[in-house]
Design a protein around this motif. Structure first.
Motif, PDB file in Angstrom:
ATOM      1  N   UNK A  46     -49.798  16.601  14.906  1.00 34.97           N
ATOM      2  CA  UNK A  46     -49.523  18.042  14.877  1.00 34.97           C
ATOM      3  C   UNK A  46     -49.436  18.544  13.438  1.00 34.97           C
ATOM      4  N   UNK A  47     -48.864  17.739  12.538  1.00 36.59           N
ATOM      5  CA  UNK A  47     -48.773  18.139  11.122  1.00 36.59           C
ATOM      6  C   UNK A  47     -50.189  18.291  10.549  1.00 36.59           C
ATOM      7  N   UNK A  48     -51.048  17.298  10.792  1.00 30.81           N
ATOM      8  CA  UNK A  48     -52.423  17.367  10.277  1.00 30.81           C
ATOM      9  C   UNK A  48     -53.150  18.567  10.875  1.00 30.81           C
ATOM     10  N   UNK A  49     -52.959  18.776  12.179  1.00 32.23           N
ATOM     11  CA  UNK A  49     -53.641  19.869  12.880  1.00 32.23           C
ATOM     12  C   UNK A  49     -53.258  21.230  12.312  1.00 32.23           C
ATOM     13  N   UNK A  50     -51.991  21.355  11.875  1.00 30.60           N
ATOM     14  CA  UNK A  50     -51.516  22.653  11.369  1.00 30.60           C
ATOM     15  C   UNK A  50     -51.589  22.775   9.860  1.00 30.60           C
ATOM     16  N   UNK A  51     -52.140  21.748   9.214  1.00 32.37           N
ATOM     17  CA  UNK A  51     -52.253  21.815   7.762  1.00 32.37           C
ATOM     18  C   UNK A  51     -50.908  21.651   7.062  1.00 32.37           C
ATOM     19  N   UNK A  52     -49.939  20.991   7.723  1.00 32.35           N
ATOM     20  CA  UNK A  52     -48.633  20.725   7.095  1.00 32.35           C
ATOM     21  C   UNK A  52     -48.738  19.390   6.348  1.00 32.35           C
TER      22      UNK A  52
END
Ligand code: DC
Length: 217
Positions: A46-52
């Motif tokens: 989810x972090x990678x997906x949201x650019x976090x």
């Protein structure tokens, strides 16, 4: 809430065969299995997906607290099916950092205990299950295997069976981070939770390991 069946904790490094064992035991015992590594992978995905940035501890902690992780059957993140996506090399390379974040661990442990308390039984696998998530489990298993066998298994899982050496290198890096972090590190086999049985699955088939564990129950 009281017990509705046995609680089994399984810990060990990557590729030791924890998920295979957990699923087989769950079927045999008529309970459910929980793969806690998949939960840390879901947060990393989810972090990678949201650019976090996975190293941004506060942003990842906020994400961990708000993200909806569906752990029944297929793994879902906010309603999206990510069963395969969480096993990618990209997630592999950042998941240890996410799992070392104390606030992420606090939230995941809370959800894992809730999962167990709702069911009153189950097989839970990860790195800190016997020591932190379910210290009162009926049976604690520390499952390991030689690093070559573990890398072989992971390489096949990634669909790159010829690249065992590369996978072994990346895996040992991840295991080092998981074993040396400040919060709930993976213990070495000789220093695992009191009462835990240590099983080396090198050269053993899945059925053999299942029977060995059931004999302890
Ligand atoms: O078991 P796995 O390879 O899917 O785990 C993914 C990552 O999450 C790995 O870096 C170890 C970490 N993990 C953890 O810190 N605590 C757990 N209970 C389960 C996994």
């Amino acid at each position: 809430m009281g017990r509705s069946g046995p609680v089994i904790a399984i810990d060990g490094p990557s590729g030791a065969g924890k998920s295979t064992l957990a699923n087989a035991l769950a079927i045999r015992l008529g309970v459910e299995a929980l793969d806690t590594g998949a939960m840390y992978r879901a947060v990393a995905w989810a972090a990678l997906d949201r650019g976090i940035d996975p190293h941004d501890a506060e942003a990842v902690a906020a994400l961990a607290r708000s993200v909806n992780i569906g752990i029944d059957d297929a793994l879902q993140v906010d309603g999206r099916e990510v069963t395969d996506a969480i096993r990618s090399g990209e997630v592999d390379s950042v998941v240890s950092v996410v799992a070392a974040n104390p606030a992420v661990r606090e939230e995941m442990v809370r959800r894992q205990r809730e999962w167990l308390s709702v069911r009153g039984a189950g097989v839970i696998e990860g790195r800190d299950i016997a020591n932190v998530v379910a210290p009162d489990a009926d049976l604690k298993v520390y499952l390991t295997a030689s690093s070559t066998v573990r890398a072989d298994r992971r390489a096949s899982q990634l669909g790159m069976p010829g690249d065992t050496a590369l996978v072994e290198e990346q895996m040992s890096l991840r295991d080092r981070v998981d074993s040396t972090r400040a919060v709930s590190p993976l213990a070495p086999p000789g220093a695992t939770a009191p009462g835990a049985i240590v099983i080396d699955s090198t050269g053993k088939g899945p059925d053999e390991v299942v029977e060995e564990v059931l004999a302890w129950l």
